[in-house]
Design a protein around this motif. Structure first.
Motif, mmCIF file in Angstrom:
data_model
loop_
_atom_site.group_PDB
_atom_site.id
_atom_site.type_symbol
_atom_site.label_atom_id
_atom_site.label_comp_id
_atom_site.label_asym_id
_atom_site.label_seq_id
_atom_site.Cartn_x
_atom_site.Cartn_y
_atom_site.Cartn_z
ATOM 1 N N ILE A 80 0.831 -1.205 0.000
ATOM 2 C CA ILE A 80 0.000 0.000 0.000
ATOM 3 C C ILE A 80 0.865 1.253 0.000
ATOM 4 O O ILE A 80 0.574 2.234 -0.703
ATOM 5 N N PHE A 81 1.942 1.241 0.787
ATOM 6 C CA PHE A 81 2.872 2.379 0.775
ATOM 7 C C PHE A 81 3.426 2.609 -0.627
ATOM 8 O O PHE A 81 3.574 3.754 -1.074
ATOM 9 N N TYR A 82 3.756 1.528 -1.314
ATOM 10 C CA TYR A 82 4.290 1.656 -2.669
ATOM 11 C C TYR A 82 3.256 2.277 -3.611
ATOM 12 O O TYR A 82 3.590 3.142 -4.437
ATOM 13 N N ILE A 83 2.010 1.838 -3.494
ATOM 14 C CA ILE A 83 0.947 2.398 -4.338
ATOM 15 C C ILE A 83 0.775 3.891 -4.055
ATOM 16 O O ILE A 83 0.627 4.707 -4.979
ATOM 17 N N ALA A 84 0.814 4.264 -2.768
ATOM 18 C CA ALA A 84 0.694 5.683 -2.414
ATOM 19 C C ALA A 84 1.865 6.489 -2.964
ATOM 20 O O ALA A 84 1.688 7.634 -3.412
ATOM 21 N N THR A 85 3.047 5.906 -2.951
ATOM 22 C CA THR A 85 4.222 6.588 -3.502
ATOM 23 C C THR A 85 4.049 6.849 -4.997
ATOM 24 O O THR A 85 4.346 7.946 -5.495
ATOM 25 N N ILE A 86 3.570 5.856 -5.717
ATOM 26 C CA ILE A 86 3.342 6.024 -7.154
ATOM 27 C C ILE A 86 2.297 7.110 -7.401
ATOM 28 O O ILE A 86 2.447 7.957 -8.291
ATOM 29 N N TRP A 87 1.214 7.103 -6.623
ATOM 30 C CA TRP A 87 0.161 8.108 -6.776
ATOM 31 C C TRP A 87 0.718 9.515 -6.564
ATOM 32 O O TRP A 87 0.424 10.436 -7.332
ATOM 33 N N LEU A 88 1.541 9.695 -5.515
ATOM 34 C CA LEU A 88 2.140 11.003 -5.255
ATOM 35 C C LEU A 88 3.077 11.421 -6.382
ATOM 36 O O LEU A 88 3.112 12.595 -6.773
ATOM 37 N N GLN A 89 3.830 10.479 -6.920
ATOM 38 C CA GLN A 89 4.748 10.807 -8.006
ATOM 39 C C GLN A 89 3.994 11.220 -9.263
ATOM 40 O O GLN A 89 4.415 12.138 -9.972
ATOM 41 N N THR A 90 2.885 10.560 -9.562
ATOM 42 C CA THR A 90 2.109 10.938 -10.743
ATOM 43 C C THR A 90 1.401 12.274 -10.546
ATOM 44 O O THR A 90 1.221 13.030 -11.511
ATOM 45 N N LYS A 91 0.988 12.580 -9.311
ATOM 46 C CA LYS A 91 0.369 13.876 -9.047
ATOM 47 C C LYS A 91 1.392 15.004 -9.156
ATOM 48 O O LYS A 91 1.088 16.093 -9.656
ATOM 49 N N ARG A 92 2.600 14.750 -8.659
ATOM 50 C CA ARG A 92 3.641 15.788 -8.695
ATOM 51 C C ARG A 92 4.153 16.032 -10.106
ATOM 52 O O ARG A 92 4.485 17.152 -10.476
ATOM 53 N N ASP A 93 4.236 14.974 -10.911
ATOM 54 C CA ASP A 93 4.753 15.099 -12.273
ATOM 55 C C ASP A 93 3.967 14.171 -13.193
ATOM 56 O O ASP A 93 4.367 13.032 -13.424
ATOM 57 N N PRO A 94 2.817 14.647 -13.721
ATOM 58 C CA PRO A 94 1.998 13.786 -14.585
ATOM 59 C C PRO A 94 2.727 13.277 -15.815
ATOM 60 O O PRO A 94 2.412 12.186 -16.322
ATOM 61 N N SER A 95 3.725 14.017 -16.289
ATOM 62 C CA SER A 95 4.454 13.582 -17.484
ATOM 63 C C SER A 95 5.378 12.399 -17.208
ATOM 64 O O SER A 95 5.906 11.792 -18.141
ATOM 65 N N ALA A 96 5.588 12.077 -15.909
ATOM 66 C CA ALA A 96 6.479 10.961 -15.587
ATOM 67 C C ALA A 96 5.867 9.621 -15.971
ATOM 68 O O ALA A 96 6.592 8.645 -16.190
ATOM 69 N N ALA A 97 4.533 9.564 -16.046
ATOM 70 C CA ALA A 97 3.846 8.332 -16.424
ATOM 71 C C ALA A 97 2.615 8.707 -17.242
ATOM 72 O O ALA A 97 1.490 8.696 -16.731
ATOM 73 N N PRO A 98 2.798 9.092 -18.501
ATOM 74 C CA PRO A 98 1.676 9.581 -19.309
ATOM 75 C C PRO A 98 0.628 8.498 -19.530
ATOM 76 O O PRO A 98 0.941 7.325 -19.727
ATOM 77 N N ALA A 99 -0.650 8.932 -19.492
ATOM 78 C CA ALA A 99 -1.753 8.010 -19.773
ATOM 79 C C ALA A 99 -1.850 7.767 -21.279
ATOM 80 O O ALA A 99 -1.375 8.557 -22.087
ATOM 81 N N TYR A 100 -2.447 6.661 -21.650
ATOM 82 C CA TYR A 100 -2.639 6.350 -23.066
ATOM 83 C C TYR A 100 -3.929 5.552 -23.213
ATOM 84 O O TYR A 100 -4.415 4.944 -22.264
ATOM 85 N N ASP A 101 -4.498 5.608 -24.410
ATOM 86 C CA ASP A 101 -5.781 4.952 -24.658
ATOM 87 C C ASP A 101 -5.634 3.434 -24.655
ATOM 88 O O ASP A 101 -4.644 2.894 -25.162
ATOM 89 N N VAL A 102 -6.603 2.768 -24.084
ATOM 90 C CA VAL A 102 -6.649 1.307 -24.075
ATOM 91 C C VAL A 102 -8.048 0.883 -24.511
ATOM 92 O O VAL A 102 -9.021 1.638 -24.338
ATOM 93 N N PRO A 103 -8.193 -0.289 -25.101
ATOM 94 C CA PRO A 103 -9.530 -0.748 -25.528
ATOM 95 C C PRO A 103 -10.465 -0.853 -24.330
ATOM 96 O O PRO A 103 -10.100 -1.429 -23.298
ATOM 97 N N PRO A 104 -11.663 -0.272 -24.427
ATOM 98 C CA PRO A 104 -12.612 -0.342 -23.298
ATOM 99 C C PRO A 104 -13.106 -1.775 -23.082
ATOM 100 O O PRO A 104 -13.197 -2.564 -24.017
ATOM 101 N N MET A 105 -13.407 -2.085 -21.814
ATOM 102 C CA MET A 105 -13.937 -3.400 -21.450
ATOM 103 C C MET A 105 -15.183 -3.209 -20.607
ATOM 104 O O MET A 105 -15.255 -2.310 -19.754
ATOM 105 N N SER A 106 -16.157 -4.048 -20.832
ATOM 106 C CA SER A 106 -17.369 -4.010 -20.020
ATOM 107 C C SER A 106 -17.089 -4.556 -18.626
ATOM 108 O O SER A 106 -16.082 -5.253 -18.401
ATOM 109 N N PHE A 107 -17.991 -4.240 -17.682
ATOM 110 C CA PHE A 107 -17.811 -4.732 -16.319
ATOM 111 C C PHE A 107 -17.826 -6.254 -16.282
ATOM 112 O O PHE A 107 -17.047 -6.883 -15.556
#
Length: 435
Positions: free
Chosen positions: A189-216
């Motif tokens: 959980i600490f690791y996940i929180a670290t990643i979240w903080l890093q993406t919030k501080r620098d969104p370009s460090a892990a750019p989002a990209y389109d993926v094929p949508p999936m139903s629930f």
């Protein structure tokens, strides 16, 4: 001979032989023979020591090691690990930093089955880093989570290193394995929180990209077929140990059988995969058993020569608070981790640290988990942490050691934070074994 002279002779011989290039287990064995000749009466002492060493290899507590290793090898060579990673990747959708989360979530699940930090890091590094770099991830977002997650294999059961530590320290194997469950999940959980903080501080460090949508419904089906069966193997064997239904050795056997059944169901249990799995597990098992042999005889020599008792008496003569002494031992483990691999550290420190911890009144299961965390941190401690060089070996060309070092620091901080919590709240480790 005074206790400190005996200790200097034994440790000096080991360090000299290791520096000369002799393998760790053989260096311990050679130093033990020298010590037995000096302290136990020549040839008769050597014979007695070797007989006692063979007796250490007949312990039932050692049985989980080859079975846990076989379970992880089958999981890797049959491709079950790749299927689970692909499923988690699709389930997370277009989440920013998605591949970093995949690394932590999939890596945590894989660590529970592999029991090997080096194996986890090698797999994650070869699978994830090239893909993340192709997607524009910065190095700290691709390398850092892998270095952290690889270390989870040490404390989340089934951990072969935890079994080895419990055997060397002569403490309850099941207790130490189960004690790592809650801290291991907290660390993830600490690791996940670290990643979240890093993406919030620098969104370009892990750019989002389109993926094929999936139903629930598609996501639910993927989760139930590709993730639940793999993680379910770990959950079942842990519950069986907690409930007292099986011993650690029996749990390891059920785990290996469970992974084989899964591979057969998914039609990936080939003769070639089994050959590679058995060969890999056998190679590491033989090394581990040779290490147990050397450690057992080393502990006997320390006791026979008076070195262990003298060292413990010397340490407690400073009248330091138990917490201060714990921090000193933790610092020693981190320092050794900069220059030595973890099994060598265990061989040197377990015969000394555990009697000292018992004298100081520490719960030995709790102390064993603290020691495992120190070993986990030392895996990624610059400049010579073992996982740093494993990562360098599987990372894409052009990756520098400086990038790897800087990527490791946030996740080292997470592990240190967990150690602080365990010191403040020991029940995080002890509550589940008490059940």
């Amino acid at each position: 001979m005074e206790w400190f002279e005996a200790l200097a002779l034994l440790l000096g011989a080991i360090l000299f032989l290791m520096a000369a290039g002799m393998p760790v287990a053989l260096a311990f064995l050679a130093a033990n023979i020298i010590g037995a000749w000096v302290f136990m009466g020549g040839e008769r002492g050597v014979s007695t020591l070797l007989n006692n060493g063979w007796g250490a290899l007949t312990k039932y507590a050692l049985m989980p090691i080859p079975l846990f290793l076989l379970m992880g090898e089958i999981f890797f060579h049959t491709g079950l690990g790749g299927r689970m990673f692909n499923a988690i990747d699709k389930l997370l959708g277009r989440l920013p930093g998605r591949l970093s989360y995949v690394t932590v979530l999939g890596g945590t699940a894989f660590s529970t089955l592999s029991g090997s930090s080096m194996g986890s890091t090698a797999l994650l590094g070869s699978l994830m880093v090239p893909e993340m770099q192709r997607r524009g991830y910065k190095s700290h977002m691709s390398i850092g989570p892998i270095l952290g997650t690889g270390g989870l294999a040490i404390i989340i059961p089934p951990s072969a290193l935890a079994v080895l530590l419990a055997t060397l320290a002569q403490i309850d194997v099941a207790g130490l394995l189960i004690a790592g469950v809650i801290p291991g999940l907290i660390l993830a959980i600490f690791y996940i929180a670290t990643i979240w903080l890093q993406t919030k501080r620098d969104p370009s460090a892990a750019p989002a990209y389109d993926v094929p949508p999936m139903s629930f419904a598609s996501k639910l089906g993927l989760f139930l077929t590709e993730v639940v069966p793999m993680v379910g193997v770990m959950v079942v064997i842990i519950i069986m140990m907690i409930r007292g239904i099986v011993t650690p050795s029996e749990a390891a056997a059920f785990g290996a059988l469970g992974v084989m059944i899964l591979a057969a169901v998914f039609r990936c249990l080939t003769s070639e995969a089994m050959r590679k799995s058995i060969t890999g597990a056998l190679r590491v098992t033989l090394m581990a058993y040779l290490i147990v042999f050397g450690s057992a005889t080393f502990s006997q020599l320390l006791a026979f020569s008076g070195a262990s008792r003298g060292l413990v008496n010397w340490a407690i003569s400073f009248e330091l608070a138990p917490l201060v002494m714990l921090l000193v031992m933790f610092a020693v483990l981190l320092l050794l981790g900069m220059f030595m691999e973890q099994i060598s550290i265990m061989l040197l420190t377990v015969p000394i640290f555990f009697p000292l911890a018992q004298t100081l009144g520490f719960d030995l299961i709790w102390f064993g988990l603290i020691m495992l965390l120190a070993l986990e941190i030392s895996f990624t401690t610059p400049p010579f942490g073992l996982l740093l060089f494993v990562m360098k070996g599987v990372a894409p060309p052009g990756t520098t050691m400086r990038e790897i070092y800087s990527s490791a620091f946030p996740f080292i901080f997470c592990s240190l934070l967990l150690v602080t919590l365990l010191i403040a709240f020991p029940q995080l480790a002890l509550w589940l074994p008490s059940k």
